[in-house]
Enzyme design. Structure first.
Site, mmCIF file in Angstrom:
data_model
loop_
_atom_site.group_PDB
_atom_site.id
_atom_site.type_symbol
_atom_site.label_atom_id
_atom_site.label_comp_id
_atom_site.label_asym_id
_atom_site.label_seq_id
_atom_site.Cartn_x
_atom_site.Cartn_y
_atom_site.Cartn_z
ATOM 1 N N ARG A 1 68.032 28.050 97.569
ATOM 2 C CA ARG A 1 68.896 26.280 98.104
ATOM 3 C C ARG A 1 68.783 26.945 99.722
ATOM 4 O O ARG A 1 68.861 25.691 100.805
ATOM 5 C CB ARG A 1 69.715 25.974 97.092
ATOM 6 C CG ARG A 1 69.286 24.650 96.431
ATOM 7 C CD ARG A 1 70.397 24.633 95.829
ATOM 8 N NE ARG A 1 71.762 25.311 95.412
ATOM 9 C CZ ARG A 1 72.931 25.052 94.947
ATOM 10 N NH1 ARG A 1 72.751 23.648 94.754
ATOM 11 N NH2 ARG A 1 73.080 26.208 94.207
ATOM 12 N N ASP B 1 63.734 41.031 78.929
ATOM 13 C CA ASP B 1 64.718 41.729 78.509
ATOM 14 C C ASP B 1 64.999 42.899 79.320
ATOM 15 O O ASP B 1 64.085 44.106 78.912
ATOM 16 C CB ASP B 1 64.988 41.709 76.986
ATOM 17 C CG ASP B 1 66.378 42.202 76.548
ATOM 18 O OD1 ASP B 1 67.158 43.692 76.923
ATOM 19 O OD2 ASP B 1 66.967 41.706 75.555
ATOM 20 N N HIS B 2 65.858 43.254 80.416
ATOM 21 C CA HIS B 2 65.778 43.794 80.977
ATOM 22 C C HIS B 2 65.356 45.702 80.510
ATOM 23 O O HIS B 2 65.635 46.605 80.681
ATOM 24 C CB HIS B 2 66.223 44.139 82.447
ATOM 25 C CG HIS B 2 68.475 44.791 82.514
ATOM 26 N ND1 HIS B 2 69.328 43.389 81.676
ATOM 27 C CD2 HIS B 2 69.186 45.099 82.439
ATOM 28 C CE1 HIS B 2 69.936 43.534 81.453
ATOM 29 N NE2 HIS B 2 70.066 45.105 82.139
ATOM 30 N N HIS C 1 69.171 42.130 73.418
ATOM 31 C CA HIS C 1 69.797 43.809 74.000
ATOM 32 C C HIS C 1 69.840 45.015 72.506
ATOM 33 O O HIS C 1 69.085 45.068 72.323
ATOM 34 C CB HIS C 1 70.144 43.781 75.201
ATOM 35 C CG HIS C 1 70.878 43.443 76.774
ATOM 36 N ND1 HIS C 1 69.482 42.821 76.945
ATOM 37 C CD2 HIS C 1 71.811 43.353 77.024
ATOM 38 C CE1 HIS C 1 70.089 42.503 77.848
ATOM 39 N NE2 HIS C 1 71.164 42.688 78.158
HETATM 40 P P1 NAD Z 1 73.190 33.186 90.770
HETATM 41 O O1 NAD Z 1 74.391 32.320 91.336
HETATM 42 O O2 NAD Z 1 74.076 34.626 92.276
HETATM 43 O O3 NAD Z 1 71.732 33.121 91.982
HETATM 44 C C1 NAD Z 1 71.499 31.349 91.609
HETATM 45 C C2 NAD Z 1 70.496 31.180 92.670
HETATM 46 O O4 NAD Z 1 69.612 30.095 92.050
HETATM 47 C C3 NAD Z 1 70.285 31.448 94.673
HETATM 48 O O5 NAD Z 1 69.783 31.698 94.896
HETATM 49 C C4 NAD Z 1 70.995 29.359 95.032
HETATM 50 O O6 NAD Z 1 70.222 30.016 96.140
HETATM 51 C C5 NAD Z 1 69.696 29.200 93.319
HETATM 52 N N1 NAD Z 1 69.374 28.078 93.146
HETATM 53 C C6 NAD Z 1 70.435 27.759 92.811
HETATM 54 N N2 NAD Z 1 70.868 26.313 92.520
HETATM 55 C C7 NAD Z 1 69.431 25.989 92.824
HETATM 56 C C8 NAD Z 1 68.939 24.742 92.778
HETATM 57 N N3 NAD Z 1 69.373 23.233 92.816
HETATM 58 N N4 NAD Z 1 67.148 25.298 93.052
HETATM 59 C C9 NAD Z 1 66.995 26.411 93.635
HETATM 60 N N5 NAD Z 1 67.595 27.115 94.002
HETATM 61 C C10 NAD Z 1 68.947 27.095 92.723
HETATM 62 O O7 NAD Z 1 72.728 34.227 89.521
HETATM 63 P P2 NAD Z 1 72.405 35.154 89.232
HETATM 64 O O8 NAD Z 1 73.505 35.932 89.038
HETATM 65 O O9 NAD Z 1 71.646 36.227 90.664
HETATM 66 O O10 NAD Z 1 71.478 34.954 88.018
HETATM 67 C C11 NAD Z 1 70.332 34.389 88.418
HETATM 68 C C12 NAD Z 1 69.474 34.459 87.279
HETATM 69 O O11 NAD Z 1 69.352 35.627 86.557
HETATM 70 C C13 NAD Z 1 70.376 33.567 86.061
HETATM 71 O O12 NAD Z 1 69.938 33.204 85.219
HETATM 72 C C14 NAD Z 1 71.276 34.666 85.070
HETATM 73 O O13 NAD Z 1 71.680 34.480 84.460
HETATM 74 C C15 NAD Z 1 70.646 35.841 85.109
HETATM 75 N N6 NAD Z 1 71.006 37.267 85.182
HETATM 76 C C16 NAD Z 1 71.540 37.215 86.086
HETATM 77 C C17 NAD Z 1 72.391 39.035 86.069
HETATM 78 C C18 NAD Z 1 72.934 39.362 86.635
HETATM 79 O O14 NAD Z 1 73.391 40.677 86.742
HETATM 80 N N7 NAD Z 1 73.586 39.021 88.235
HETATM 81 C C19 NAD Z 1 72.066 39.858 84.612
HETATM 82 C C20 NAD Z 1 71.471 39.287 84.108
HETATM 83 C C21 NAD Z 1 70.228 38.545 83.921
#
Ligand code: NAD
Length: 489
Positions: A48, A176-177, A239
């Site tokens: 965004r 699933d990392h 996991h």
């Molecule tokens: P985050 O909240 O840090 O980042 C979200 C991202 O999505 C941002 O770049 C934001 O700009 C974008 N975004 C938000 N709303 C949006 C919209 N309406 N349109 C387009 N883009 C939009 O989230 P994160 O921690 O990076 O996690 C991302 C995904 O990965 C999630 O599904 C989370 O469950 C998964 N995940 C994260 C982790 C982790 O360690 N952070 C681990 C495993 C899985």
């Protein structure tokens, strides 16, 4: 199965998010540094935030400086990566921005396109459908989806259905990392690259299997997300069950996506249900209270959250795979937050020798053989054997248990510790889905886990307290001891 061509464009949704900065961008840097990326691959970040190309390049450089050790960084690799980059701001709920994004994708691609959804799961379906509506999801495109795919079977089906309207299953790569971890692939290599283990890999020779994923951290800033999920849904559904599948599956005919996933789904479908009647005996839920982590006093879960909660931060299960190979062998699974150590391990305990030829004290020295596959904190494989204790003893020959290191530290001493996403990106870019999760696996896992959650609700089971810095509630110990077993510690 159609064979995909290597991707010419990787488009990362959520490219400014936490996961991108900590894992995804550093992984791409490492692949670049080792010249593993296809020469023509371009990388398009989207999120965004209104950034221009330079702003995104700065974010990428900062994340690499932050996550990659100075000794492993070099300017040429960074420049090589930055040269591949582009950025387009888009919001999934704003159609005009998605249309512009789709045109940018079409302009940049020079062949196949890989999308990576690293945003909240509620956006997966809408984003995929929007790409399809703007003509950017047809043949030659595929999509990686982050976890979690839903929070129960119904929501998982909704997400899967929604994504399926734009991409057929063969083009969907569910992450699933854990499957990208070196140690997990080592488990596969060990099982299927050696003739030694397979004859022993069954109920006749294996007494019990344990899978532990321990975290020392609490929920910190993620309390609200976590409270809606809990240890069963956040960790065990994905996991731990994936690790269980790799241990328990029959040998696939090939190391390819269809053969491997066909074997994993059979395991999931053979899991004996733990429902309303069984939860009290076969499961333990816990929630940490104030205690100590690494010698530092830490608050309890409810304090971190700012309210009381019935969400479990710990779960232990006694699972069974009801088939010929595993009949009667318990698979003890446990995972939790604020445990004493950050450790992920699989422990396979073999049966005792059928009869001890040693008498007296030596007989009581005897321990069963075990195979330990450690994924965290370090990757290590160890085989526990009995050997003669060197020297003399008046009561005769003495034995002790020794751990035989099977991970060839010396042999592979120069190998760098990799981020799991390096393997996953490389495979998804090449169009190989072997280490990704298929729809039927996710849904079978949810179905099994939902029965446990339903059982807890119906039986009025609430998490038992355990002090932070301990291995969960005492009931988790009784879960194994009732059956003559004990957690490996
Ligand atoms: P985050 O909240 O840090 O980042 C979200 C991202 O999505 C941002 O770049 C934001 O700009 C974008 N975004 C938000 N709303 C949006 C919209 N309406 N349109 C387009 N883009 C939009 O989230 P994160 O921690 O990076 O996690 C991302 C995904 O990965 C999630 O599904 C989370 O469950 C998964 N995940 C994260 C982790 C982790 O360690 N952070 C681990 C495993 C899985």
């Amino acid at each position: 199965m159609t064979h995909a061509a290597p991707a010419s464009l990787l488009t990362i949704f959520g490219a400014t998010g936490d996961l991108a900065r900590r894992m995804l961008l550093p992984s791409l840097y490492s692949l670049q540094a080792e010249q593993l990326l296809p020469a023509n691959l371009r990388i398009l970040g989207t999120a965004r935030s209104e950034l221009d190309r330079e702003g995104f390049a700065n974010l990428v450089s900062a994340s690499i400086a932050d996550r990659i050790a100075a000794a492993e960084r070099n300017d040429a690799a960074l420049r090589g990566l930055l040269d591949r980059l582009d950025y387009a701001a888009a919001s999934v709920d704003d159609d005009a921005s998605m249309a512009a994004l789709a045109s940018k994708v079409q302009a940049l691609r020079d062949g196949d396109v890989l999308y990576h959804m690293s945003t909240a799961p509620k956006f997966y379906g809408p984003a995929c459908q929007s790409l399809a509506a703007h003509g950017a999801a047809g043949a030659g495109t595929r999509v990686m989806l982050e976890k979690p795919i839903g929070k129960d079977l119904a929501s998982a089906i909704a997400i899967n259905d929604s994504v399926a309207m734009a991409f057929d299953e063969e083009r969907i790569y569910r992450v699933d990392h854990y499957l990208g971890k070196e140690g997990v692939q080592n488990l596969i290599a060990l099982r299927f690259g050696n003739a030694l283990f397979e004859p022993l890999w069954n109920a006749r020779h294996i007494e019990q299997v344990q899978i532990t994923v321990g975290e020392t951290v609490g929920v910190e800033g993620r309390g609200d997300y976590y409270d809606d999920s809990g240890a069963l849904r956040d960790m065990l559904q994905n996991h731990l069950l994936q690790l269980l599948c790799l241990v328990a599956m029959e040998p696939p005919a090939k190391f390819d996506p269809t053969a491997v996933r066909n074997e994993k789904i059979k395991v999931l479908r053979s899991l004996r249900p733990i429902g309303r009647e069984q939860v009290a005996h076969e499961s333990v839920a816990g929630q940490y209270t104030a205690g100590a982590s690494d010698g530092v006093a830490v608050p309890g879960y409810a304090d971190e959250l700012g309210r009381s909660s019935r969400t479990e931060t710990f779960v232990a299960l006694r699972a069974h795979v009801d088939n010929w190979r595993w009949s009667g062998v318990p698979f003890y699974l446990r995972t939790g937050k604020r445990l004493p150590s950050r450790s992920t391990e699989i422990y396979i305990q073999f049966r005792k020798v059928p009869y001890s030829i040693f008498g007296g004290r030596t007989a009581s020295d005897m321990q069963p053989n075990g195979l330990l596959i450690r994924l965290q904190p370090e990757e290590r494989i160890e085989l526990d054997l009995m050997a003669k204790t060197p020297g003399l003893d008046r009561s005769g020959l003495r034995l002790s248990q020794v751990g035989l290191d099977l991970d060839f530290h010396e042999e592979f001493a120069n190998a760098r510790k990799r981020i799991a996403y390096e393997r996953l990106y490389l495979d998804a870019i090449e169009g190989n889905g072997t280490l990704f999760v298929r729809r039927d696996e996710t849904e079978a896992a949810w179905q099994w886990v939902d029965a446990i959650a339903d059982g807890w609700r119906a039986a009025g089971i609430t998490p038992r307290p355990y002090p932070a810095g301990t291995w969960g509630p005492g009931a988790a110990v009784s879960l194994t001891e009732r059956h003559g077993h004990g957690w490996r510690e």
